[in-house]
Design a protein around this motif. Structure first.
Motif, PDB file in Angstrom:
ATOM      1  N   GLU A 233      58.376  45.814  36.774  1.00 42.46           N
ATOM      2  CA  GLU A 233      57.641  45.830  35.509  1.00 42.46           C
ATOM      3  C   GLU A 233      56.602  44.708  35.440  1.00 42.46           C
ATOM      4  OE1 GLU A 233      57.391  48.086  33.051  1.00 42.46           O
ATOM      5  OE2 GLU A 233      58.560  49.261  34.477  1.00 42.46           O
ATOM      6  N   THR A 234      56.939  43.539  35.930  1.00 41.79           N
ATOM      7  CA  THR A 234      55.991  42.413  35.920  1.00 41.79           C
ATOM      8  C   THR A 234      54.734  42.755  36.704  1.00 41.79           C
ATOM      9  OG1 THR A 234      57.733  40.761  35.671  1.00 41.79           O
ATOM     10  CG2 THR A 234      55.654  40.005  36.631  1.00 41.79           C
ATOM     11  N   PHE A 235      54.896  43.252  37.927  1.00 41.41           N
ATOM     12  CA  PHE A 235      53.736  43.575  38.750  1.00 41.41           C
ATOM     13  C   PHE A 235      53.053  44.858  38.306  1.00 41.41           C
ATOM     14  CE2 PHE A 235      55.675  40.378  41.457  1.00 41.41           C
ATOM     15  CZ  PHE A 235      54.554  39.661  41.868  1.00 41.41           C
ATOM     16  N   ARG A 236      53.820  45.824  37.753  1.00 36.21           N
ATOM     17  CA  ARG A 236      53.206  47.035  37.200  1.00 36.21           C
ATOM     18  C   ARG A 236      52.269  46.671  36.060  1.00 36.21           C
ATOM     19  NH1 ARG A 236      53.208  49.347  32.793  1.00 36.21           N
ATOM     20  NH2 ARG A 236      54.939  48.119  32.032  1.00 36.21           N
ATOM     21  N   GLU A 237      52.749  45.782  35.182  1.00 36.09           N
ATOM     22  CA  GLU A 237      51.916  45.350  34.062  1.00 36.09           C
ATOM     23  C   GLU A 237      50.651  44.647  34.553  1.00 36.09           C
ATOM     24  OE1 GLU A 237      52.443  41.951  30.849  1.00 36.09           O
ATOM     25  OE2 GLU A 237      53.816  43.619  30.493  1.00 36.09           O
ATOM     26  N   GLN A 238      50.796  43.805  35.566  1.00 34.48           N
ATOM     27  CA  GLN A 238      49.625  43.137  36.128  1.00 34.48           C
ATOM     28  C   GLN A 238      48.642  44.154  36.707  1.00 34.48           C
ATOM     29  OE1 GLN A 238      48.833  39.468  36.506  1.00 34.48           O
ATOM     30  NE2 GLN A 238      49.897  40.005  34.626  1.00 34.48           N
ATOM     31  N   ALA A 239      49.171  45.136  37.445  1.00 35.99           N
ATOM     32  CA  ALA A 239      48.318  46.166  38.041  1.00 35.99           C
ATOM     33  C   ALA A 239      47.571  46.938  36.961  1.00 35.99           C
ATOM     34  CB  ALA A 239      49.168  47.120  38.888  1.00 35.99           C
ATOM     35  N   GLU A 240      48.262  47.305  35.902  1.00 32.10           N
ATOM     36  CA  GLU A 240      47.624  48.088  34.845  1.00 32.10           C
ATOM     37  C   GLU A 240      46.605  47.275  34.053  1.00 32.10           C
ATOM     38  OE1 GLU A 240      50.715  50.146  32.708  1.00 32.10           O
ATOM     39  OE2 GLU A 240      51.168  51.396  34.464  1.00 32.10           O
ATOM     40  N   ARG A 241      46.901  46.019  33.791  1.00 36.80           N
ATOM     41  CA  ARG A 241      45.915  45.167  33.098  1.00 36.80           C
ATOM     42  C   ARG A 241      44.672  44.964  33.955  1.00 36.80           C
ATOM     43  NH1 ARG A 241      49.305  40.372  30.052  1.00 36.80           N
ATOM     44  NH2 ARG A 241      50.267  41.742  28.516  1.00 36.80           N
ATOM     45  N   LEU A 242      44.884  44.731  35.239  1.00 36.76           N
ATOM     46  CA  LEU A 242      43.755  44.558  36.141  1.00 36.76           C
ATOM     47  C   LEU A 242      42.940  45.843  36.220  1.00 36.76           C
ATOM     48  CD1 LEU A 242      42.271  42.711  38.102  1.00 36.76           C
ATOM     49  CD2 LEU A 242      43.872  43.438  39.877  1.00 36.76           C
ATOM     50  N   TRP A 243      43.616  46.978  36.320  1.00 33.67           N
ATOM     51  CA  TRP A 243      42.935  48.277  36.375  1.00 33.67           C
ATOM     52  C   TRP A 243      42.101  48.493  35.112  1.00 33.67           C
ATOM     53  CZ3 TRP A 243      42.008  51.548  40.166  1.00 33.67           C
ATOM     54  CH2 TRP A 243      41.564  52.827  39.863  1.00 33.67           C
ATOM     55  N   ASP A 244      42.697  48.212  33.954  1.00 33.80           N
ATOM     56  CA  ASP A 244      41.999  48.426  32.686  1.00 33.80           C
ATOM     57  C   ASP A 244      40.780  47.521  32.531  1.00 33.80           C
ATOM     58  OD1 ASP A 244      43.828  50.381  31.995  1.00 33.80           O
ATOM     59  OD2 ASP A 244      45.014  49.065  30.694  1.00 33.80           O
TER      60      ASP A 244
ATOM     61  N   ALA B 233      40.212  62.887  50.423  1.00 35.01           N
ATOM     62  CA  ALA B 233      41.359  63.141  49.541  1.00 35.01           C
ATOM     63  C   ALA B 233      40.992  64.060  48.382  1.00 35.01           C
ATOM     64  CB  ALA B 233      41.909  61.819  49.005  1.00 35.01           C
ATOM     65  N   GLY B 234      39.821  64.652  48.441  1.00 41.56           N
ATOM     66  CA  GLY B 234      39.413  65.582  47.392  1.00 41.56           C
ATOM     67  C   GLY B 234      39.236  64.926  46.043  1.00 41.56           C
ATOM     68  N   GLY B 235      38.850  63.634  46.041  1.00 46.08           N
ATOM     69  CA  GLY B 235      38.601  62.926  44.796  1.00 46.08           C
ATOM     70  C   GLY B 235      39.837  62.322  44.161  1.00 46.08           C
ATOM     71  N   ARG B 236      40.983  62.398  44.835  1.00 48.39           N
ATOM     72  CA  ARG B 236      42.226  61.885  44.240  1.00 48.39           C
ATOM     73  C   ARG B 236      42.386  60.374  44.373  1.00 48.39           C
ATOM     74  NH1 ARG B 236      44.524  66.222  47.386  1.00 48.39           N
ATOM     75  NH2 ARG B 236      45.302  64.520  48.652  1.00 48.39           N
ATOM     76  N   LEU B 237      41.530  59.720  45.120  1.00 49.03           N
ATOM     77  CA  LEU B 237      41.585  58.264  45.259  1.00 49.03           C
ATOM     78  C   LEU B 237      40.641  57.647  44.233  1.00 49.03           C
ATOM     79  CD1 LEU B 237      42.348  55.632  46.776  1.00 49.03           C
ATOM     80  CD2 LEU B 237      40.388  56.081  48.264  1.00 49.03           C
ATOM     81  N   GLU B 238      41.175  56.755  43.412  1.00 48.66           N
ATOM     82  CA  GLU B 238      40.355  56.043  42.432  1.00 48.66           C
ATOM     83  C   GLU B 238      40.158  54.615  42.915  1.00 48.66           C
ATOM     84  OE1 GLU B 238      41.392  56.683  38.191  1.00 48.66           O
ATOM     85  OE2 GLU B 238      43.097  57.760  39.060  1.00 48.66           O
ATOM     86  N   VAL B 239      38.923  54.147  42.866  1.00 48.04           N
ATOM     87  CA  VAL B 239      38.604  52.794  43.311  1.00 48.04           C
ATOM     88  C   VAL B 239      37.798  52.089  42.236  1.00 48.04           C
ATOM     89  CG1 VAL B 239      37.435  51.408  45.074  1.00 48.04           C
ATOM     90  CG2 VAL B 239      38.607  53.506  45.730  1.00 48.04           C
ATOM     91  N   ARG B 240      38.166  50.843  41.983  1.00 46.75           N
ATOM     92  CA  ARG B 240      37.446  50.021  41.017  1.00 46.75           C
ATOM     93  C   ARG B 240      37.221  48.646  41.617  1.00 46.75           C
ATOM     94  NH1 ARG B 240      39.391  51.212  34.918  1.00 46.75           N
ATOM     95  NH2 ARG B 240      39.317  53.474  35.030  1.00 46.75           N
ATOM     96  N   THR B 241      36.293  47.915  41.014  1.00 48.02           N
ATOM     97  CA  THR B 241      36.052  46.541  41.448  1.00 48.02           C
ATOM     98  C   THR B 241      36.231  45.595  40.264  1.00 48.02           C
ATOM     99  OG1 THR B 241      33.679  46.731  41.042  1.00 48.02           O
ATOM    100  CG2 THR B 241      34.432  47.184  43.288  1.00 48.02           C
ATOM    101  N   THR B 242      36.445  44.335  40.595  1.00 50.71           N
ATOM    102  CA  THR B 242      36.653  43.318  39.578  1.00 50.71           C
ATOM    103  C   THR B 242      35.893  42.052  39.932  1.00 50.71           C
ATOM    104  OG1 THR B 242      38.321  42.029  38.400  1.00 50.71           O
ATOM    105  CG2 THR B 242      38.768  42.475  40.719  1.00 50.71           C
ATOM    106  N   HIS B 243      35.537  41.295  38.927  1.00 47.50           N
ATOM    107  CA  HIS B 243      34.930  39.978  39.123  1.00 47.50           C
ATOM    108  C   HIS B 243      35.983  38.880  39.053  1.00 47.50           C
ATOM    109  CE1 HIS B 243      30.601  41.283  37.906  1.00 47.50           C
ATOM    110  NE2 HIS B 243      31.024  41.844  39.007  1.00 47.50           N
ATOM    111  N   THR B 244      37.240  39.266  38.868  1.00 57.47           N
ATOM    112  CA  THR B 244      38.345  38.323  38.737  1.00 57.47           C
ATOM    113  C   THR B 244      38.780  37.811  40.106  1.00 57.47           C
ATOM    114  OG1 THR B 244      39.114  39.520  36.792  1.00 57.47           O
ATOM    115  CG2 THR B 244      40.709  38.082  37.870  1.00 57.47           C
TER     116      THR B 244
END
Length: 124
Positions: free
Chosen positions: A103-114, A46-57
């Protein structure tokens, strides 16, 4: 954007998805590592357009958040079910038109991402 459990997370976080035949934590860690290898290939293709992160949660649901900064934003939510064979159900899609649920799930996604950590091998 994609977030996966960190393979080094404690057993509770790694084994959060209930399955009828419960694999050992080390088996799940190997599955996570394999998934991260696949995501690395997709990141490259994808030419670097995919961002991947991990969590301990310990995650109670899975999210795919697509076109996050556009009017076409889409959230696909997968609730992890107890003792269900095959793919966890239910899976549903939310758009901006779904208002408070989006909005509820967007907020969850963004908090988890952060609070998550970039996968180091994806860094330029």
């Amino acid at each position: 954007m994609s977030i996966a459990p960190d393979p080094q997370a404690d057993n509770a976080a790694v084994t959060t998805q209930s399955r009828p035949t419960r694999p050992r934590p080390d088996e799940i860690r190997n599955e996570i590592r394999q998934s991260l290898r696949l995501l690395q290939r997709l990141h490259t293709e994808a030419g670097g357009r995919l961002e991947v992160r991990t969590t301990h949660t310990a995650l109670k649901f899975g999210l795919n958040y697509i076109d996050v900064n556009r009017a076409s934003a889409l959230l696909c939510v997968q609730l992890y079910s107890f003792d269900v064979s095959g793919e966890s159900r239910p899976i549903f899609a939310l758009t901006l038109a779904d208002g408070p649920w989006f909005e509820t799930f967007r907020e969850q996604a963004e908090r988890l991402w952060d609070s998550s950590h970039p996968v180091s091998s994806f860094q330029p």
